[in-house]
Design a protein around this motif. Structure first.
Motif, PDB file in Angstrom:
ATOM      1  N   ASN A   2       0.846  -1.178   0.000  1.00 42.01           N
ATOM      2  CA  ASN A   2       0.000   0.000   0.000  1.00 42.01           C
ATOM      3  C   ASN A   2       0.888   1.236   0.000  1.00 42.01           C
ATOM      4  O   ASN A   2       2.089   1.169   0.252  1.00 42.01           O
ATOM      5  CB  ASN A   2      -0.939  -0.007   1.210  1.00 42.01           C
ATOM      6  N   LEU A  25      -2.423   1.468   9.146  1.00 39.50           N
ATOM      7  CA  LEU A  25      -2.700   2.531   8.193  1.00 39.50           C
ATOM      8  C   LEU A  25      -3.388   3.701   8.883  1.00 39.50           C
ATOM      9  O   LEU A  25      -4.231   3.512   9.773  1.00 39.50           O
ATOM     10  CB  LEU A  25      -3.583   1.998   7.065  1.00 39.50           C
ATOM     11  N   ILE A  28      -8.602   7.259   6.930  1.00 39.92           N
ATOM     12  CA  ILE A  28      -8.906   7.964   5.684  1.00 39.92           C
ATOM     13  C   ILE A  28      -9.558   9.300   6.004  1.00 39.92           C
ATOM     14  O   ILE A  28      -9.213  10.333   5.449  1.00 39.92           O
ATOM     15  CB  ILE A  28      -9.812   7.102   4.787  1.00 39.92           C
ATOM     16  N   THR A  33     -11.017   3.840   8.775  1.00 38.72           N
ATOM     17  CA  THR A  33      -9.760   3.335   8.238  1.00 38.72           C
ATOM     18  C   THR A  33      -9.991   2.599   6.931  1.00 38.72           C
ATOM     19  O   THR A  33     -11.128   2.268   6.572  1.00 38.72           O
ATOM     20  CB  THR A  33      -9.082   2.386   9.232  1.00 38.72           C
ATOM     21  N   LYS A  34      -8.900   2.322   6.235  1.00 39.64           N
ATOM     22  CA  LYS A  34      -8.980   1.604   4.963  1.00 39.64           C
ATOM     23  C   LYS A  34      -9.616   0.219   5.113  1.00 39.64           C
ATOM     24  O   LYS A  34     -10.486  -0.139   4.312  1.00 39.64           O
ATOM     25  CB  LYS A  34      -7.582   1.503   4.347  1.00 39.64           C
ATOM     26  N   VAL A  37     -13.375   0.502   5.278  1.00 40.01           N
ATOM     27  CA  VAL A  37     -13.958   0.781   3.965  1.00 40.01           C
ATOM     28  C   VAL A  37     -13.990  -0.486   3.112  1.00 40.01           C
ATOM     29  O   VAL A  37     -14.968  -0.777   2.417  1.00 40.01           O
ATOM     30  CB  VAL A  37     -13.177   1.896   3.254  1.00 40.01           C
ATOM     31  N   MET A  38     -12.910  -1.268   3.177  1.00 40.95           N
ATOM     32  CA  MET A  38     -12.827  -2.483   2.375  1.00 40.95           C
ATOM     33  C   MET A  38     -13.860  -3.517   2.803  1.00 40.95           C
ATOM     34  O   MET A  38     -14.457  -4.203   1.963  1.00 40.95           O
ATOM     35  CB  MET A  38     -11.408  -3.052   2.459  1.00 40.95           C
ATOM     36  N   VAL A 115      -5.739  -0.815  -4.226  1.00 41.17           N
ATOM     37  CA  VAL A 115      -6.253  -1.308  -2.942  1.00 41.17           C
ATOM     38  C   VAL A 115      -5.124  -2.036  -2.218  1.00 41.17           C
ATOM     39  O   VAL A 115      -4.663  -1.632  -1.165  1.00 41.17           O
ATOM     40  CB  VAL A 115      -7.466  -2.233  -3.143  1.00 41.17           C
ATOM     41  N   THR A 119      -7.749  -7.536   3.881  1.00 41.77           N
ATOM     42  CA  THR A 119      -8.417  -7.055   5.089  1.00 41.77           C
ATOM     43  C   THR A 119      -8.058  -7.889   6.315  1.00 41.77           C
ATOM     44  O   THR A 119      -7.849  -7.356   7.411  1.00 41.77           O
ATOM     45  CB  THR A 119      -9.935  -7.082   4.893  1.00 41.77           C
TER      46      THR A 119
END
Length: 264
Positions: A2, A25, A28, A33-34, A37-38, A115, A119
């Motif tokens: 990433n 991470l 966002i 967080t990423k 979202v995923m 991406v 996850t």
């Protein structure tokens, strides 16, 4: 890999290898967080894809419908029916089918450009998913046998009695109630974490040797070798990601089968 990992490419003293910190991470926005979202995106993708596959279902399926039916049949027949048996398996097909797709999509996020983050390389998501399976198979066992009956079912193997029970019962409770969800989650998390860490290492290490380190034959050879390994490990990860989704689903089905069986 990433974008956040690019910050560790070079320190004043040389190459800084990637580590667990590269998986932390930044948000966002706000507290989002990423991985959050995923997770949400995976649900939308799965719903949208299978809605598109099923909304114009025909007796002779098209390619999209055929693909959806192929995956569904595989989970229903090869996982649910084979593990749980013909009497009870259909009750659990929706969960097992959703579970397989959910894990698979979130694993393959690690291979999608931009991406590029599986996850379940965050342990909390793996343990949360394992907790759902733990609640399912223990809940089913209590439904089938009653609370005390289920405790006896998981703790007292058939044919064992006497003083041996003093040793066997605590071990069976530990194994079937406590350890199972831990190992279920740990297997998924460890594979996603280790695989992604290897990809980061080969990608950044190759970039460093080719473009940042002193230009020597050894560095150039090592850099090319690291890039080649990046692609080889990427191919291996495609298989590992699928297998981890399958194994997680299969073990859940086996735990359900053990919970509804008549004998331990």
């Amino acid at each position: 890999m990433n974008a956040g990992t690019l910050a560790v490419i070079k320190a004043e003293g040389g190459f800084t290898p990637p580590g667990p910190a590269d998986f932390d991470l930044p948000p966002i926005f706000a507290e989002v967080t990423k991985p959050m979202v995923m997770i949400s995106l995976s649900v939308l993708l799965i719903f949208g894809l299978f809605y598109a596959m099923s909304r114009r279902a025909e007796v002779v399926p098209g390619r999209l419908q055929f693909a959806g039916e192929f995956v569904y049949s595989g989970v229903r027949n090869s996982v649910a029916r084979e593990s749980i048996g013909s009497e009870h398996f259909m009750k659990f097909v929706p969960y097992l089918f959703s579970l397989f797709l959910f894990v698979l999509v979130n694993n393959y996020f690690g291979m999608i450009p931009l991406v590029q983050f599986p996850t379940f390389s965050h342990s909390g998501y793996a343990y949360g998913l394992a907790l759902l399976s733990w609640l399912l198979y223990n809940g089913v066992g209590i439904w089938k046998h009653g609370a005390l009956g289920y405790l006896k079912h998981v703790a007292v193997p058939a044919g064992v009695g006497g003083a041996m029970l003093l040793l066997i019962v605590p071990l069976e409770i530990l194994s079937n109630i406590v350890v199972r969800p831990v190992t279920l989650a740990l297997r998924l998390f460890a594979n996603m974490f280790a695989g992604h860490l290897l990809l980061i290492l080969f990608a950044l290490g190759g970039e460093y040797l080719l473009f940042e380190a002193d230009v020597t034959a050894l560095n150039l050879l090592g850099g090319v070798g690291a890039i080649v390994m990046f692609f080889l490990v990427s191919a291996l990860e495609l298989l590992v990601m699928f297998l981890q989704a399958y194994v997680f689903t299969l073990l859940t089905a086996m735990y359900v089968a053990g919970a509804v069986s008549e004998e331990h």
